[in-house]
Design a protein around this motif. Structure first.
Motif, PDB file in Angstrom:
ATOM      1  N   ALA A 252       7.881   5.434  12.241  1.00 34.30           N
ATOM      2  CA  ALA A 252       6.882   5.121  13.273  1.00 34.30           C
ATOM      3  C   ALA A 252       6.769   3.620  13.501  1.00 34.30           C
ATOM      4  CB  ALA A 252       5.525   5.696  12.872  1.00 34.30           C
ATOM      5  N   PHE A 253       6.793   2.851  12.425  1.00 31.57           N
ATOM      6  CA  PHE A 253       6.665   1.396  12.576  1.00 31.57           C
ATOM      7  C   PHE A 253       7.943   0.764  13.132  1.00 31.57           C
ATOM      8  CE2 PHE A 253       3.371   1.713   9.063  1.00 31.57           C
ATOM      9  CZ  PHE A 253       2.308   1.585   9.949  1.00 31.57           C
TER      10      PHE A 253
ATOM     11  N   GLY B 157       4.442  10.470   2.722  1.00 26.66           N
ATOM     12  CA  GLY B 157       4.735  10.192   4.128  1.00 26.66           C
ATOM     13  C   GLY B 157       5.403   8.864   4.379  1.00 26.66           C
ATOM     14  N   GLN B 158       6.115   8.315   3.384  1.00 28.31           N
ATOM     15  CA  GLN B 158       6.756   7.024   3.575  1.00 28.31           C
ATOM     16  C   GLN B 158       7.792   7.071   4.695  1.00 28.31           C
ATOM     17  OE1 GLN B 158       8.373   5.522  -0.076  1.00 28.31           O
ATOM     18  NE2 GLN B 158       6.379   5.144  -1.002  1.00 28.31           N
ATOM     19  N   GLY B 159       8.557   8.159   4.761  1.00 27.30           N
ATOM     20  CA  GLY B 159       9.578   8.281   5.801  1.00 27.30           C
ATOM     21  C   GLY B 159       8.969   8.262   7.193  1.00 27.30           C
TER      22      GLY B 159
ATOM     23  N   ILE C 129       0.829  -1.206   0.000  1.00 25.70           N
ATOM     24  CA  ILE C 129       0.000   0.000   0.000  1.00 25.70           C
ATOM     25  C   ILE C 129       0.866   1.260   0.000  1.00 25.70           C
ATOM     26  CG2 ILE C 129      -1.634   1.339   1.386  1.00 25.70           C
ATOM     27  CD1 ILE C 129      -2.838  -1.343   2.292  1.00 25.70           C
ATOM     28  N   LEU C 130       1.902   1.276   0.833  1.00 21.45           N
ATOM     29  CA  LEU C 130       2.760   2.455   0.922  1.00 21.45           C
ATOM     30  C   LEU C 130       3.655   2.618  -0.307  1.00 21.45           C
ATOM     31  CD1 LEU C 130       3.843   2.418   4.675  1.00 21.45           C
ATOM     32  CD2 LEU C 130       2.122   3.841   3.574  1.00 21.45           C
ATOM     33  N   SER C 131       3.917   1.535  -1.020  1.00 19.82           N
ATOM     34  CA  SER C 131       4.785   1.613  -2.200  1.00 19.82           C
ATOM     35  C   SER C 131       4.040   2.023  -3.458  1.00 19.82           C
ATOM     36  CB  SER C 131       5.469   0.263  -2.439  1.00 19.82           C
ATOM     37  OG  SER C 131       6.308  -0.082  -1.363  1.00 19.82           O
TER      38      SER C 131
END
Length: 302
Positions: A115-116, A108-110, A100-102
């Motif tokens: 956070a994870f 906001g990937q960074g 999803i993030l890719s």
């Protein structure tokens, strides 16, 4: 003839140099891996409590008692349940999130990666105590919110079935970030041209994930799959020890914790050694099955 002799001497010299570089690692493995393994096998044939100066040879009695004990099958069932939950939370969930993030949400990937990954650097003992406070059924934040909503929070640490799920979530809090970063790297390594071509052909996102991204990042996926099983069961030892001590009525115990309990709490060293060997054999069988049936379908670029 002289050239052949010179070539063979060079190969022999290079071989000796190679073995010289490998020797320190072999010595470390021999001291900290091979010797404990062989000594555990040796102890599994004896009745010993780590205090008596003499070990009583009992042959296969420890193994026979192990398979006759109903607790063995309960602990193994708990272990398989832990593995299933950990694979779902620490392998499947990071895969979906990384996709999803890719390819869906690229902003906001960074922030998401930081956070994870942050819980991975925090001690699991601290995390276990933190979750023990958060999920306290009387005075914890979750209990206060539930009380405001008129819902009763069960005493999860005393509830069979629920305790395994909560302990798995605590372990996931620690492991998830590392697995996500590794899988994210594998997923982002999938060629963008292939994804764009699939999108131009109006291929649904779930088909892109299962037919393109998952196969082309399968080498990373198998690594995380194996590490989730091995490290997950090691990490979950800490919340079990800190919070439940295997309770209620061994409902949260697993194979690794039970070996510790038998060896260092009850001092059944021979029985614990037999349990450890049986557990190791089961994991070796799982690993052989994985290499035999899963490794064939792995995609390695170039």
């Amino acid at each position: 003839m002289e050239k052949r002799q010179a070539g063979s001497k060079l190969i022999s010299k290079n071989t000796l140099i190679a073995y010289g570089f490998i020797l320190p690692s072999l010595l470390v493995f021999a001291v900290f891996m091979f010797y404990p393994l062989f000594y555990t096998v040796y102890l599994s044939f004896f009745d010993w409590n780590m205090i008596k100066p003499v070990k009583a040879f009992v042959g296969w009695e420890n193994y026979i008692a192990l398979f006759r004990d109903p607790l063995t099958y309960m602990v193994m069932k708990n272990t398989l349940l832990y593995i299933a939950i950990l694979l779902l939370l620490n392998c499947a969930a990071p895969y979906g999130l990384a996709f999803i993030l890719s390819f869906v949400i690229k902003r906001g990937q960074g922030f998401y990666k930081s956070a994870f990954f942050l819980p991975s650097v925090i001690s699991l003992v601290v995390g276990s105590i933190l979750y023990l406070w958060i999920l306290n059924p009387i005075s914890g934040p979750v209990a206060m919110i539930a009380q405001f909503l008129g819902v009763t929070v069960p005493v999860w640490s005393k509830t069979q079935g629920l305790v395994i799920m909560v302990l798995s979530i605590i372990t996931t809090w620690k492991v998830f970030g590392y697995n996500f970063i590794v899988i994210f790297g594998g997923v982002t390594g999938v060629p963008k041209e292939v994804i764009e071509a699939a999108r131009i052909d109006n291929v649904p996102l779930h088909r892109i994930f299962f037919d393109i991204v998952l196969p082309m990042s399968s080498a990373t996926g198998v690594y995380i799959f194996i590490m989730t099983i091995v490290q997950g069961l090691q990490y979950i030892f800490t919340p079990i020890k800190v919070i439940t001590q295997g309770g209620p009525d061994n409902a949260s115990s697993n194979a690794i914790y039970n070996v510790y309990q038998e060896a260092f709490v009850l001092y059944h060293t021979g029985y614990a050694s037999a349990f450890a060997i049986v557990t190791m054999v089961l994991f070796v069988v799982l690993l052989i099955v994985e290499f035999r049936y899963v490794e064939k379908g792995i995609y390695y670029e170039n």
